[in-house]
Design a protein around this motif. Structure first.
Motif, short mmCIF file in Angstrom:
data_model
loop_
_atom_site.label_atom_id
_atom_site.label_comp_id
_atom_site.label_asym_id
_atom_site.label_seq_id
_atom_site.Cartn_x
_atom_site.Cartn_y
_atom_site.Cartn_z
N UNK A 295 -6.15 2.79 -2.98
CA UNK A 295 -7.40 2.20 -3.46
C UNK A 295 -7.90 1.16 -2.46
N UNK A 296 -6.98 0.32 -2.01
CA UNK A 296 -7.32 -0.64 -0.96
C UNK A 296 -7.92 0.07 0.25
N UNK A 297 -7.25 1.15 0.70
CA UNK A 297 -7.71 1.86 1.88
C UNK A 297 -9.10 2.44 1.70
N UNK A 298 -9.38 2.99 0.52
CA UNK A 298 -10.70 3.57 0.26
C UNK A 298 -11.80 2.52 0.38
N UNK A 299 -11.59 1.37 -0.23
CA UNK A 299 -12.62 0.33 -0.19
C UNK A 299 -12.60 -0.43 1.14
N UNK A 300 -11.50 -0.35 1.86
CA UNK A 300 -11.46 -0.94 3.20
C UNK A 300 -12.35 -0.17 4.15
N UNK A 301 -12.43 1.15 3.97
CA UNK A 301 -13.34 1.96 4.78
C UNK A 301 -14.78 1.53 4.54
N UNK A 302 -15.16 1.46 3.26
CA UNK A 302 -16.52 1.03 2.92
C UNK A 302 -16.78 -0.39 3.41
N UNK A 303 -15.76 -1.24 3.31
CA UNK A 303 -15.92 -2.62 3.74
C UNK A 303 -16.23 -2.75 5.22
N UNK A 304 -15.63 -1.90 6.04
CA UNK A 304 -15.92 -1.95 7.48
C UNK A 304 -17.40 -1.72 7.75
N UNK A 305 -17.97 -0.77 7.03
CA UNK A 305 -19.39 -0.47 7.21
C UNK A 305 -20.25 -1.64 6.72
N UNK A 306 -19.85 -2.25 5.62
CA UNK A 306 -20.59 -3.39 5.09
C UNK A 306 -20.57 -4.56 6.07
N UNK A 307 -19.39 -4.91 6.57
CA UNK A 307 -19.28 -6.03 7.51
C UNK A 307 -19.99 -5.70 8.82
N UNK A 308 -19.94 -4.43 9.26
CA UNK A 308 -20.66 -4.05 10.47
C UNK A 308 -22.16 -4.21 10.30
N UNK A 309 -22.68 -3.86 9.13
CA UNK A 309 -24.11 -4.04 8.86
C UNK A 309 -24.47 -5.53 8.86
N UNK A 310 -23.66 -6.33 8.19
CA UNK A 310 -23.92 -7.77 8.13
C UNK A 310 -23.86 -8.41 9.52
N UNK A 311 -22.96 -7.89 10.38
CA UNK A 311 -22.81 -8.45 11.72
C UNK A 311 -24.08 -8.28 12.55
N UNK A 312 -24.89 -7.26 12.22
CA UNK A 312 -26.14 -7.07 12.93
C UNK A 312 -27.26 -7.97 12.46
N UNK A 313 -27.02 -8.74 11.39
CA UNK A 313 -28.10 -9.53 10.80
C UNK A 313 -27.78 -11.02 10.68
N UNK A 314 -26.50 -11.37 10.62
CA UNK A 314 -26.16 -12.75 10.32
C UNK A 314 -25.20 -13.33 11.36
N UNK A 315 -25.08 -14.63 11.34
CA UNK A 315 -24.21 -15.36 12.26
C UNK A 315 -22.76 -14.91 12.08
#
Length: 437
Positions: A295-315
């Motif tokens: 379960x951790x691994x599944x949401x860790x995959x989604x989390x990488x995409x979320x943090x990558x998106x945020x990295x393009x917009x925020x400090x």
């Protein structure tokens, strides 16, 4: 010459004309799958095999995690040697296939180990060669070289693939152990590594220039009078300033980034290696524990995409601090898991928040220091990160054997996350050095 985008995280406002297919995405895909093997088959494999190997061989946690420490520590010490080779025009095409073979053999030969010495030589020393040559750091270095404007997106997808390791390997290895025993499970893990990782390694190319391309897939238009010219509406994209390794090492930013990464390693890979033993100690079966990690691994995959998106917009500094604070809460949450429902809730929360730190640190390093010498620069970071990566599971195991529980070891992890947040707060972009001539 300026950096691709400001440290405040503002992306370029224009897009270059790109061809229909860009080989850089092959690099991202190959790195994602290979990263899953490197992450899933190291700490998570060790923790999955821990109980059955202890029962059969009579070895302590300290002995078993000690070999993992040797694997990571020696692999890290090879970083300053292997890292600069990632900047060489053809070296990755040789190093990565060799690394995949070493990685596979470090699993296959465990089928026949009988003593701790044999285990340390195979899983520790031979595995270190695989980690150094085939590790996710090598693939991420290549991804950095292939992308500038789309770097955050490329690294987030590459990291998302690596994050599938916790989703796949505990369940896969639990199935193998249950059906054929732990020795045959190691053997088939090695065979699977050869079948999947070796062909992917043969696809490696150092940078787009060696294939007549430009970063991000921007077009090259021939001009009879001057050779080639770049078609891009944003000239600064092609002129990303690159520090040499020496210049990077003389900057305060390099050492703070390295410290932040080394501290986070304790709270991620060192901590992860003990999840399955912890859940088993709390009364959950191996299958249920592996499911919780999945379960951790599944949401860790989604989390990488979320943090990558945020990295393009925020400090990015702010994001690193936020991620560290959330990770601290996740460790404390784990101490209060009493049933499978709480385990699933923890897996969702921790999966998302632990997805960000290494990704953000990689993006920050690339934006600070450029891509030309990034292999050499990241290679010099490796001994420090792998030093804590090697020692953390061992120290946590020793504390567990001493205390008889995971409470004190996990509180140590909480402390390292707090320090990682402080280090992230201190991060600033480096000043470009003056160059003469």
């Amino acid at each position: 010459m300026g950096m691709k985008r400001k440290w405040m995280g503002q992306p370029a406002s224009t897009k270059a004309d790109t061809p229909r297919f860009f080989y850089g995405w092959v690099i991202v895909g190959a790195g994602a799958i290979s990263g899953a093997f490197n992450l899933g088959s190291a700490g998570f494999a060790t923790s999955t095999f821990l109980a059955v190997m202890q029962s059969d061989l009579g070895w302590s946690q300290t002995v078993i995690f000690g070999a993992l420490a040797v694997r990571q520590l020696l692999g890290g010490l090879l970083g300053p040697i292997i890292g600069p080779l990632a900047d060489h025009p053809w070296a990755p095409q040789v190093i990565l296939p060799l690394g995949s073979i070493f990685l596979a053999l470090s699993f296959i030969l465990l089928r026949w180990v009988e003593s701790p010495f044999e285990y340390y030589m195979v899983y520790g020393v031979l595995g270190a060669l695989g980690v150094a040559a085939q590790g996710s750091g090598m693939w991420q270095t290549l991804a950095i070289k292939w992308f500038i404007r789309k770097r955050a997106r490329a690294l987030s997808w590459s990291n998302a693939g690596a994050a599938s390791g916790p989703l796949i390997f505990p369940l896969f290895l639990t199935f193998l152990i249950g059906n054929m025993g732990w020795r045959e499970a190691w053997l088939w893990l090695g065979i699977t590594t050869v079948i999947i990782v070796l062909p992917l390694s043969l696809m490696a190319r150092t940078n787009p220039e060696v294939m007549g391309m430009l970063p991000d897939g921007d077009t090259i238009n021939p001009r009879p009078s001057s050779g080639i010219s770049v078609t891009s509406p944003d000239p600064s994209v092609e002129e990303e300033y690159s520090f040499t390794r020496g210049e990077a090492l003389r900057s305060r930013s390099f050492w703070i980034l390295t410290l932040a990464m080394a501290l986070a390693v304790v709270g991620i890979t060192g901590y992860q290696a003990h999840w399955i033993p912890y859940f088993q100690e709390r009364g959950f079966s191996l299958e249920v524990a592996a499911s919780g990690v999945a379960v951790y691994g599944l949401f860790n995959i989604a989390g990488r995409l979320v943090w990558g998106y945020l990295a393009g917009k925020y400090n990015i500094r702010t994001l690193m601090m936020l991620e560290g604070a959330l990770a601290t809460v996740g460790v404390i949450f784990m101490l209060f898991i009493f049933n499978p429902v709480m385990m699933v809730a923890w897996g969702v929360f921790q999966g998302i928040n632990l997805a960000g730190f290494f990704l953000l640190q990689s993006i920050a390093t690339a934006e600070f220091f450029g891509r030309d010498h990034i292999g050499a620069i990241r290679g010099f970071m490796t001994p420090f990160a792998n030093g804590t990566r090697a020692l953390a599971p061992l120290i946590i195991g020793i504390l567990h054997d001493w205390q008889g529980s995971y409470t004190v070891p996990f509180l140590l992890v909480v402390g390292t996350w707090v320090l990682a947040v402080v280090a992230a707060y201190a991060i600033r972009p480096p000043r470009k050095p003056l160059r003469h001539g």
